[in-house]
Design a protein around this motif. Structure first.
Motif, PDB file in Angstrom:
ATOM      1  N   THR A   1     -65.408 -57.644 -51.431  1.00 57.76           N
ATOM      2  CA  THR A   1     -65.155 -57.094 -51.381  1.00 57.76           C
ATOM      3  C   THR A   1     -63.846 -56.664 -52.827  1.00 57.76           C
ATOM      4  OG1 THR A   1     -63.055 -56.652 -50.182  1.00 57.76           O
ATOM      5  CG2 THR A   1     -65.082 -55.141 -49.456  1.00 57.76           C
TER       6      THR A   1
ATOM      7  N   ASP B   1     -70.329 -52.096 -46.525  1.00 52.94           N
ATOM      8  CA  ASP B   1     -69.532 -51.593 -48.200  1.00 52.94           C
ATOM      9  C   ASP B   1     -68.078 -51.591 -47.878  1.00 52.94           C
ATOM     10  OD1 ASP B   1     -72.213 -51.637 -48.823  1.00 52.94           O
ATOM     11  OD2 ASP B   1     -71.899 -48.882 -47.820  1.00 52.94           O
ATOM     12  N   GLY B   2     -67.799 -51.405 -46.530  1.00 58.83           N
ATOM     13  CA  GLY B   2     -66.166 -51.601 -46.518  1.00 58.83           C
ATOM     14  C   GLY B   2     -66.080 -51.537 -44.955  1.00 58.83           C
TER      15      GLY B   2
ATOM     16  N   PHE C   1     -69.651 -48.510 -42.833  1.00 62.58           N
ATOM     17  CA  PHE C   1     -68.319 -48.587 -43.145  1.00 62.58           C
ATOM     18  C   PHE C   1     -67.917 -49.804 -41.516  1.00 62.58           C
ATOM     19  CE2 PHE C   1     -63.499 -47.925 -43.442  1.00 62.58           C
ATOM     20  CZ  PHE C   1     -63.106 -47.924 -44.351  1.00 62.58           C
TER      21      PHE C   1
ATOM     22  N   TRP D   1     -57.971 -50.193 -47.179  1.00 59.12           N
ATOM     23  CA  TRP D   1     -59.297 -49.796 -47.147  1.00 59.12           C
ATOM     24  C   TRP D   1     -59.905 -50.763 -48.340  1.00 59.12           C
ATOM     25  CZ3 TRP D   1     -59.421 -44.057 -47.633  1.00 59.12           C
ATOM     26  CH2 TRP D   1     -59.329 -43.292 -46.952  1.00 59.12           C
TER      27      TRP D   1
ATOM     28  N   THR E   1     -62.882 -51.244 -49.803  1.00 56.70           N
ATOM     29  CA  THR E   1     -64.797 -51.630 -50.201  1.00 56.70           C
ATOM     30  C   THR E   1     -65.468 -52.229 -51.821  1.00 56.70           C
ATOM     31  OG1 THR E   1     -63.694 -49.529 -51.392  1.00 56.70           O
ATOM     32  CG2 THR E   1     -64.257 -49.106 -49.254  1.00 56.70           C
TER      33      THR E   1
END
Ligand code: 6CS
Length: 315
Positions: A199, A181-182, A144, A127, A129
């Protein structure tokens, strides 16, 4: 004679390396009679566009990953399930090559007008983020990005996030514009698509692998002579082994490159207790998979799980 091969990633990627090596081996072994043309991502549209062109026979070969293909073949979403595969990548690579798994996929693909050739791992998913994520609570309300198969939406909803399906080409600008946001992808892709630039956290939950499949056009295969068909199968077989070494190297090196270019990037590996919370939170994903993929999905899940267990026992 021209053979057209489209990939879902840019030049220098794992899929590009695969396709270029395919090109080299085929051209060498057909004494220049065959010219393999590789189309990198962007030249023919998104994964969905590529799939359409393979389906209607404009393309002869294409990479098609379950993260997008799952909209058309719901059963292949089995490869998207979290905490299903082994933590040991070698075990998964062995499982993907099992004849019973391959036979299942052969049938599913053919029904949808596709010729299954190979399933490969491109590495562990990570991930990236803007905020730290260590527990499912940290996902609360986070926008997401996921690939476009419906099971992925269910997965990140189960974690409490607000999943946004997007094609690969739109992820960077969506992060930059804060529409998301991710996102989640293997490290080599995070590096080459520059997602790390927009990120702050790079998190390794070790919850899934990025699996891609190589597919052909059934019409193309019907036209191939038996010896050419054998050659394609031989090359695909050879590449299955080669590509795993390559992707592991890419993922290792590009993590180093991210750390060099952006030392302030927070790199986190979830510990077993943290992973256990995600494993628990992921439970609804299994139910959703059965809902989407039905009895045959369940059978494929059982076949894959048995293959993983068998490969783990041999390793
Ligand atoms: O995230 C995606 O959509 C894409 N990720 C990779 C690593 N390859 C192709 C896929 O479409």
């Amino acid at each position: 004679e021209i053979w057209r091969f489209a990939i879902e990633e840019t030049q220098g990627s794992v899929q590009d390396t695969y396709a270029k090596r395919f090109e080299q081996l085929i051209e060498e072994r057909t004494d220049g009679e065959v010219d393999v043309v590789v189309y990198p991502y962007g030249t023919l549209g998104t994964s969905d566009h590529i799939l359409e062109q393979l389906h209607n026979g404009t393309l002869d070969f294409a990479m098609s990953s379950p993260g997008h293909l799952g909209k058309f073949i719901p059963e292949v979403q089995v490869f998207l399930l979290h905490f299903l595969m082994s933590d040991d990548e070698a075990v998964n690579i062995c499982a993907l090559q099992k004849p019973e798994v391959r036979a299942f996929l052969d049938k599913l693909y053919l029904e949808k007008g596709l010729h299954f050739l190979s399933a490969i791992s491109e590495g562990a998913m990570a991930w990236t983020t803007r905020e730290a994520v260590r527990t499912p609570d940290d996902f609360d309300g986070m926008k997401f990005r996921v690939m476009t198969s419906p099971l992925l939406i269910a997965a990140y909803e189960a974690y409490g996030a607000s999943p946004t399906p997007l094609p690969y080409s739109e992820v960077y600008s969506a992060l930059q514009l804060r529409m998301i946001d991710g996102q989640v992808n293997p490290v080599f892709a995070i590096e080459e698509m520059s997602f790390y630039e927009v990120t702050d956290w790079l998190i390794f939950p070790n919850h899934a692998y990025f699996i891609a499949t190589v597919a052909g056009s059934p019409k193309f295969f019907e036209r191939l002579s038996p010896s050419r068909r054998e050659l394609v199968e031989h090359v695909i077989n050879q590449l299955q082994g080669e590509i795993e070494t390559i992707q592991q190297r890419f993922n290792r090196k590009r993590l180093e490159s991210i750390e060099e270019r952006k030392p302030e990037m927070n790199v986190v590996r979830l510990d077993e207790a943290q992973r256990a919370r995600f494993r628990e939170a992921a439970a609804p994903m299994r139910k959703k998979f059965i809902e989407l993929a039905g009895e045959r999905g369940q059978q494929l899940l059982r076949t894959l799980r048995a293959a993983v267990t068998d490969c783990a026992a041999r390793n």
